[in-house]
Design a protein around this motif. Sequence first.
Motif, PDB file in Angstrom:
ATOM      1  N   VAL A 121       0.885  -1.179   0.021  1.00 63.18           N
ATOM      2  CA  VAL A 121      -0.062   0.133  -0.142  1.00 63.18           C
ATOM      3  C   VAL A 121       0.592   1.154  -0.007  1.00 63.18           C
ATOM      4  O   VAL A 121       0.602   2.167  -0.746  1.00 63.18           O
ATOM      5  CB  VAL A 121      -0.981  -0.113   1.199  1.00 63.18           C
ATOM      6  CG1 VAL A 121      -1.540   1.297   1.401  1.00 63.18           C
ATOM      7  CG2 VAL A 121      -1.837  -1.034   1.177  1.00 63.18           C
ATOM      8  N   LYS A 122       1.874   1.035   1.011  1.00 64.84           N
ATOM      9  CA  LYS A 122       2.681   2.394   1.146  1.00 64.84           C
ATOM     10  C   LYS A 122       3.334   2.618  -0.567  1.00 64.84           C
ATOM     11  O   LYS A 122       3.705   3.857  -0.826  1.00 64.84           O
ATOM     12  CB  LYS A 122       3.837   2.220   1.981  1.00 64.84           C
ATOM     13  CG  LYS A 122       3.149   2.173   3.421  1.00 64.84           C
ATOM     14  CD  LYS A 122       4.071   2.312   4.514  1.00 64.84           C
ATOM     15  CE  LYS A 122       3.560   2.486   5.975  1.00 64.84           C
ATOM     16  NZ  LYS A 122       4.411   2.509   7.155  1.00 64.84           N
ATOM     17  N   ILE A 135      -1.160   5.396   7.005  1.00 63.29           N
ATOM     18  CA  ILE A 135      -1.365   4.048   6.989  1.00 63.29           C
ATOM     19  C   ILE A 135      -0.721   3.247   8.039  1.00 63.29           C
ATOM     20  O   ILE A 135       0.453   3.540   8.401  1.00 63.29           O
ATOM     21  CB  ILE A 135      -0.542   3.542   5.660  1.00 63.29           C
ATOM     22  CG1 ILE A 135      -1.265   4.059   4.285  1.00 63.29           C
ATOM     23  CG2 ILE A 135      -0.677   1.776   5.631  1.00 63.29           C
ATOM     24  CD1 ILE A 135      -0.290   4.019   3.144  1.00 63.29           C
ATOM     25  N   ILE A 144      -6.156   2.583   6.165  1.00 56.12           N
ATOM     26  CA  ILE A 144      -5.736   3.807   5.289  1.00 56.12           C
ATOM     27  C   ILE A 144      -6.568   4.690   5.706  1.00 56.12           C
ATOM     28  O   ILE A 144      -7.980   4.860   5.425  1.00 56.12           O
ATOM     29  CB  ILE A 144      -5.851   3.273   3.777  1.00 56.12           C
ATOM     30  CG1 ILE A 144      -5.132   2.291   3.269  1.00 56.12           C
ATOM     31  CG2 ILE A 144      -5.436   4.621   3.048  1.00 56.12           C
ATOM     32  CD1 ILE A 144      -5.172   1.795   1.900  1.00 56.12           C
ATOM     33  N   VAL A 170      -5.440   2.516  -4.570  1.00 56.40           N
ATOM     34  CA  VAL A 170      -5.971   1.460  -3.672  1.00 56.40           C
ATOM     35  C   VAL A 170      -6.547   0.303  -4.290  1.00 56.40           C
ATOM     36  O   VAL A 170      -6.526  -0.978  -3.936  1.00 56.40           O
ATOM     37  CB  VAL A 170      -6.860   2.050  -2.254  1.00 56.40           C
ATOM     38  CG1 VAL A 170      -7.528   0.784  -1.641  1.00 56.40           C
ATOM     39  CG2 VAL A 170      -6.148   3.135  -1.794  1.00 56.40           C
ATOM     40  N   ILE A 173      -4.125  -2.230  -5.808  1.00 59.34           N
ATOM     41  CA  ILE A 173      -3.832  -3.565  -4.771  1.00 59.34           C
ATOM     42  C   ILE A 173      -4.955  -4.206  -4.483  1.00 59.34           C
ATOM     43  O   ILE A 173      -4.705  -5.602  -4.312  1.00 59.34           O
ATOM     44  CB  ILE A 173      -3.374  -2.434  -3.534  1.00 59.34           C
ATOM     45  CG1 ILE A 173      -2.090  -1.712  -3.617  1.00 59.34           C
ATOM     46  CG2 ILE A 173      -3.192  -3.646  -2.260  1.00 59.34           C
ATOM     47  CD1 ILE A 173      -1.790  -0.969  -2.591  1.00 59.34           C
TER      48      ILE A 173
END
Length: 276
Positions: A121-122, A135, A144, A170, A173
């Motif tokens: 995510v990062k 996050i 998030i 997002v 992912i």
Amino acid sequence: MKRTLLFVSLIWIGAACGSKKKYAELLEKYNKLDNELGKTRLELAACLDERKKTSSEVEYLRSVNYKLLNNIGELSTLSKKEAENLERSLETLKERDLQIRTLRDALTKKDSVLLALVTSVKGAIGNMDDEDIQINVEKGAVFISISDRFLFKSGSYELNQKAKEVLAKVAKIANARPELELMVEGHTDNVPFRRGLLLDNWDLSVKRATEIVRVLQNEHGINPARITAAGRGEYIPVATNETAEGRAANRRTRIILLPKIDQFYNMIEEGMKALK
């Protein structure tokens, strides 16, 4: 009686010899012998008493030894009767130990999945303003948290273009990890709100959550069965509502990425089957 005769004899001898000096010496010897006899009697009485005590202790030790021998026999008989039960108990303990290790392995794997997910995510979101996007991992899920000033205009539930860019990352992912479920939570401050069909902060928080859900579903093709929209209103603040900064922090939307619990249950069940 013997002592009296001895004393009389000594007197007689003293008188016969006619010597006071000899008599005195004999009398002194007599007194010494008499003292030693008294001491000897006391020592004899002490020895007899000690012997009596020792005899009692010997009898006690014999009794204890007898009981121990009987107990050993009973234990031997018991161990023969309970040998199978004891063996079954040991097997049960071994199985429980394997179950604990299997559960520990499942939790370790879950932690590894969450760590990899946070990293993804990062990496996908990139260099965003930390004040607007945070996050972190909480309670087995990745959160998030996005400030509403980054997503919506004040008092509105219409998404701006910058927010859609973040949602697209997002969604990328989420699409790459079909095992994830998503929950979108809307949060507000405690300032009363009413506009149009929206009656209060409950309505505003729900409307903002469903707006994001529609974007994820309609524009990025995420299966709606994997998504939950939730409005939390003003009731889970992260800061005080007494200041402008606190109210701004409370106005936020959280997208929660939840690894499906079923996969970990399946892993545990597979581990349990391997034990059989």
